[in-house]
Design a protein around this motif. Structure first.
Motif, PDB file in Angstrom:
ATOM      1  N   ALA A 125     -14.481 -30.178 -22.365  1.00 50.69           N
ATOM      2  CA  ALA A 125     -14.709 -30.688 -23.720  1.00 50.69           C
ATOM      3  C   ALA A 125     -16.097 -30.330 -24.228  1.00 50.69           C
ATOM      4  CB  ALA A 125     -14.511 -32.200 -23.747  1.00 50.69           C
ATOM      5  N   THR A 126     -17.119 -30.483 -23.372  1.00 52.11           N
ATOM      6  CA  THR A 126     -18.486 -30.270 -23.841  1.00 52.11           C
ATOM      7  C   THR A 126     -19.127 -29.018 -23.266  1.00 52.11           C
ATOM      8  OG1 THR A 126     -19.360 -31.632 -22.049  1.00 52.11           O
ATOM      9  CG2 THR A 126     -18.842 -32.744 -24.123  1.00 52.11           C
ATOM     10  N   GLY A 127     -18.568 -28.476 -22.195  1.00 53.14           N
ATOM     11  CA  GLY A 127     -19.148 -27.295 -21.578  1.00 53.14           C
ATOM     12  C   GLY A 127     -20.368 -27.593 -20.722  1.00 53.14           C
ATOM     13  N   THR A 128     -20.641 -28.879 -20.461  1.00 58.72           N
ATOM     14  CA  THR A 128     -21.803 -29.237 -19.655  1.00 58.72           C
ATOM     15  C   THR A 128     -21.437 -29.249 -18.170  1.00 58.72           C
ATOM     16  OG1 THR A 128     -21.291 -31.577 -19.886  1.00 58.72           O
ATOM     17  CG2 THR A 128     -22.821 -30.636 -21.468  1.00 58.72           C
ATOM     18  N   THR A 129     -22.446 -29.030 -17.361  1.00 56.87           N
ATOM     19  CA  THR A 129     -22.252 -29.016 -15.917  1.00 56.87           C
ATOM     20  C   THR A 129     -22.630 -30.381 -15.353  1.00 56.87           C
ATOM     21  OG1 THR A 129     -22.821 -26.687 -15.897  1.00 56.87           O
ATOM     22  CG2 THR A 129     -22.879 -27.828 -13.794  1.00 56.87           C
ATOM     23  N   ARG A 130     -21.768 -30.951 -14.539  1.00 55.51           N
ATOM     24  CA  ARG A 130     -21.996 -32.262 -13.937  1.00 55.51           C
ATOM     25  C   ARG A 130     -21.745 -32.168 -12.432  1.00 55.51           C
ATOM     26  NH1 ARG A 130     -24.059 -35.111 -17.973  1.00 55.51           N
ATOM     27  NH2 ARG A 130     -22.767 -35.337 -19.792  1.00 55.51           N
ATOM     28  N   SER A 187     -17.375 -29.514 -17.667  1.00 52.65           N
ATOM     29  CA  SER A 187     -16.502 -30.283 -18.541  1.00 52.65           C
ATOM     30  C   SER A 187     -15.914 -29.358 -19.598  1.00 52.65           C
ATOM     31  CB  SER A 187     -17.302 -31.401 -19.197  1.00 52.65           C
ATOM     32  OG  SER A 187     -16.528 -32.019 -20.195  1.00 52.65           O
TER      33      SER A 187
END
Length: 116
Positions: A8-13, A6
């Motif tokens: 926006a958040t830099g998280t992996t999904r 993502s």
């Protein structure tokens, strides 16, 4: 398994997470309508059978509103017409009273009605 990051958040999904969010939004719209418009935020009845029947009636009302919106509006680019937001945006109260005509329904003979 494919993963996306993502911005926006830099998280992996997982790749299917975006699809899950779209479907969840569609489901939550129905429950939001049932709680706000349908009055299911708190039950009025005692017992599982009566509360369940009230839930079925509100769900039936939602389906009728949805069918009316689908039949009256042309197809949109996204394929969905109507829904919770379209219904709320087009509904306007019949009178200047904040609660509309729910306080004192209009009589059949159109006699003046006292204010709340």
């Amino acid at each position: 398994m494919d993963f996306t990051v993502s911005p926006a958040t830099g998280t992996t999904r997982p790749a299917g997470y975006a699809v899950s969010l779209r479907i969840r939004k569609r489901v939550e719209e129905v429950f939001g309508w049932m709680k706000t418009v349908g009055g299911l935020r708190r039950t009025r009845y005692r017992g599982v059978a009566r509360t369940g029947l009230a839930g079925y009636l509100v769900a039936t009302a939602y389906n009728l509103v949805r069918m009316a919106n689908l039949m009256s509006e042309p197809e949109t680019a996204g394929g969905r017409a109507g829904g919770f937001r379209a219904h709320r945006a087009t509904s306007t109260p019949d009178s200047a009273h904040p609660r509309g005509d729910r306080c004192h329904p209009r009589p059949i003979l159109q006699q003046p009605v006292s204010s709340c």
